[in-house]
Design an enzyme around this catalytic site. Structure first.
Site, mmCIF file in Angstrom:
data_model
loop_
_atom_site.group_PDB
_atom_site.id
_atom_site.type_symbol
_atom_site.label_atom_id
_atom_site.label_comp_id
_atom_site.label_asym_id
_atom_site.label_seq_id
_atom_site.Cartn_x
_atom_site.Cartn_y
_atom_site.Cartn_z
ATOM 1 N N LYS A 1 4.378 -8.598 3.584
ATOM 2 C CA LYS A 1 3.905 -7.690 4.807
ATOM 3 C C LYS A 1 2.568 -7.870 5.224
ATOM 4 C CE LYS A 1 8.142 -5.230 4.008
ATOM 5 N NZ LYS A 1 8.611 -5.628 2.675
ATOM 6 N N SER B 1 6.834 -7.995 -1.406
ATOM 7 C CA SER B 1 6.549 -7.475 -0.301
ATOM 8 C C SER B 1 4.996 -7.637 0.207
ATOM 9 C CB SER B 1 6.766 -5.871 -0.174
ATOM 10 O OG SER B 1 8.144 -5.703 -0.244
ATOM 11 N N SER C 1 6.285 0.053 3.556
ATOM 12 C CA SER C 1 6.616 -1.229 3.302
ATOM 13 C C SER C 1 8.267 -1.728 3.798
ATOM 14 C CB SER C 1 6.816 -1.340 1.754
ATOM 15 O OG SER C 1 6.759 -3.122 1.563
#
Length: 386
Positions: free
Chosen positions: A64, A61, A126
Site C-alpha cells: 500500500k 500490506s 491499511s
C-alpha cells in the site's frame, strides 16, 4: 587519469559500498530475528547494514506504500484530485465478508468517498477496500492500476519488485525486497512530504469506526519514529518499514518476515537504535570550495579552480572522520574554453585503504580562450616543453 593525493578532510555526496553489509570500519550490526532486512541513511542512500536485502518476498500490506505513492503522483500531475469522489465497487465491498482476513476501512457498496479520505484509510487503517476503490478510480481496474504501480517502481529503481494488486494480498507474481521497500519509503518522504505526515497519524475514524495505526513504534518515546507502514499475511510474516530522525540524520529501515507484531517492532527498534548510536553525518566540503588548480592550455588563464558542485555529505562510523583519506584524478590535456560546471575529474575518498566514494570535480569558473599571444605561447610550450 593519474590519481594525485589530496591531504584534506573531505567528504562527498554519497558513500555507497556495493556488495557489503556494513560501511567500512563500522561496528557489527545487531543480530536481527528476521530473514530479510536493511537499514539505510535517507539523505545519502548509504546502506549501513543489511541481510538478504534483495531476496524476493511477499510484501503484504507494505504494497500500500506503492498504492499511496501512485495516488500522490497522479494528484501531483493533475490527473485526479483529492476532492474527487470515488464510488465503492462490489469487489471492494465484498472484502467485508472476510473481515477477519482483511484490514478494512469498512466502506459501503455504492457509496461515494473522497480520495482524500480513502488515502488516509490506506495509510492509517491499511484498508484493502480503500486500496481497491482508489485503484479502480484512477485506472479503471485493479489490474490496470498494477501496471501503473510497476511503471512507477521501475522509475524509482525498484529492480526486484512486481505488483499484481493494490492491496498486497498474496499472489505468486506479487513480490518485493527489503531494499526496494526502503527505496520506496525514502521516495514517499522525499517526493510527497505533505502526504507523508499521515504515516505518523496514530488513528483514523471513518463511518463511526476508529482504528489505530498498526505501527507501534509511533508510540515509542525513546525514538522519534514518524512512519511508515506495517504489513502481515500468514505467508509473508510480520513486516515493517520504519523511519526515524535524530539531529540531522534520518534513517529508513525495512524488516520482512518477522515472527510477530511485537517482534517486528522490537527488531526494527534495535536496528534504528544501533545506527543512531554508531554513525555520524559528516559534511566537510562546501559547494564551490577550490580543491586544486589544474593547468589549462590556450586559455586566458593558465589554471582553473576545481571543486564540488554540491555540498558534500556522507555517513561515517562514529569517530572515524579523521581516518578519511582523499585523492583525485583529472582529465589530461585540459584545453580552453572550459565552462563553469564542466566535469574535469573525480574526487575519491578512502577509508582503511579502500575507495568508499567518488564525486565529480567540476570547474568553478569559466576559462575562455586566450588571445593570439597566449595561443602561440602554449602551442610552443606543449610542442617543445618537457
Amino acid at each position: 587519469m593519474k590519481r594525485l593525493l589530496l591531504s584534506l578532510a573531505l567528504s562527498v555526496a554519497t558513500l555507497a559500498v556495493a556488495g557489503t553489509s556494513l560501511a567500512p570500519g563500522a561496528p557489527p550490526a545487531p543480530l536481527i530475528d528476521a530473514p530479510a532486512w536493511i537499514i539505510m541513511d535517507y539523505h545519502t542512500g548509504q546502506v549501513l547494514a543489511e541481510q538478504n536485502p534483495d531476496e524476493r518476498r511477499e510484501p503484504a500490506s507494505l504494497t500500500k506504500m506503492m498504492t499511496s505513492y501512485v495516488l500522490a503522483a497522479e494528484v501531483q500531475q493533475g490527473r485526479v484530485s483529492l476532492s474527487d469522489m470515488a464510488t465503492v465497487s462490489e469487489k471492494a465491498w465484498k472484502l467485508n465478508k472476510n473481515a477477519s482476513e482483511n484490514s478494512l476501512m469498512f466502506l459501503e457498496v455504492g457509496k461515494q468517498v473522497s480520495l482524500d479520505d480513502l488515502h488516509k484509510g490506506i495509510i492509517i487503517q491499511s484498508g484493502n477496500d480503500a486500496s481497491i476503490v482508489v485503484a479502480e478510480h484512477i485506472a479503471g481496474s485493479e489490474e490496470a492500476f498494477a501496471t501503473l504501480m510497476n511503471n512507477y517502481a521501475k522509475k524509482l529503481g525498484m529492480r526486484n519488485s512486481h505488483f499484481m494488486n493494490a492491496t498486497g494480498l498474496p499472489h505468486e507474481q506479487h513480490y518485493s525486497t527489503a531494499r526496494d521497500m526502503a527505496l520506496l519509503g525514502a521516495a514517499i518522504i522525499r517526493d510527497f512530504p505533505d502526504d507523508y505526515r499521515w504515516y505518523s497519524a496514530k488513528e483514523f475514524e471513518w463511518n463511526g469506526i476508529k482504528q489505530p495505526n498498526r505501527n507501534s513504534l509511533l508510540w515509542d518515546t525513546s525514538l522519534n519514529v514518524d512512519g511508515i507502514k506495517t504489513g502481515h499475511t500468514s505467508t509473508a510474516g510480520f513486516c515493517l518499514v520504519s523511519s526515524a530522525t535524530q539531529g540531522g540524520m534520518r534513517l529508513v529501515a525495512t524488516l520482512l518476515g518477522g515472527k510477530s507484531m511485537p517482534a517486528r517492532a522490537v527488531e526494527s527498534k534495535k536496528l534504528l537504535t544501533w545506527a543512531f548510536r554508531n554513525f555520524d553525518t559528516v559534511q566537510a566540503v562546501k559547494a564551490g570550495e577550490p580543491l586544486t588548480r589544474p593547468r589549462v592550455w590556450y586559455g586566458d588563464s593558465e589554471t582553473v579552480e576545481v571543486g564540488l558542485a554540491e555540498p558534500a555529505t556522507l555517513v561515517l562510523p562514529r569517530g572515524r572522520r579523521q581516518d578519511l583519506k582523499a585523492n583525485y584524478s583529472l582529465l589530461p590535456d585540459l584545453q580552453a574554453p572550459v565552462a563553469k560546471g564542466q566535469v574535469v575529474g573525480k574526487l575519491f575518498l578512502q577509508l582503511d585503504g579502500k575507495d568508499v566514494a567518488e564525486h565529480p570535480l567540476v570547474a568553478l569558473k569559466d576559462v575562455p580562450e586566450g588571445g593570439v599571444v597566449r595561443q602561440v605561447s602554449d602551442w610552443f610550450a606543449k610542442k617543445f616543453g618537457d
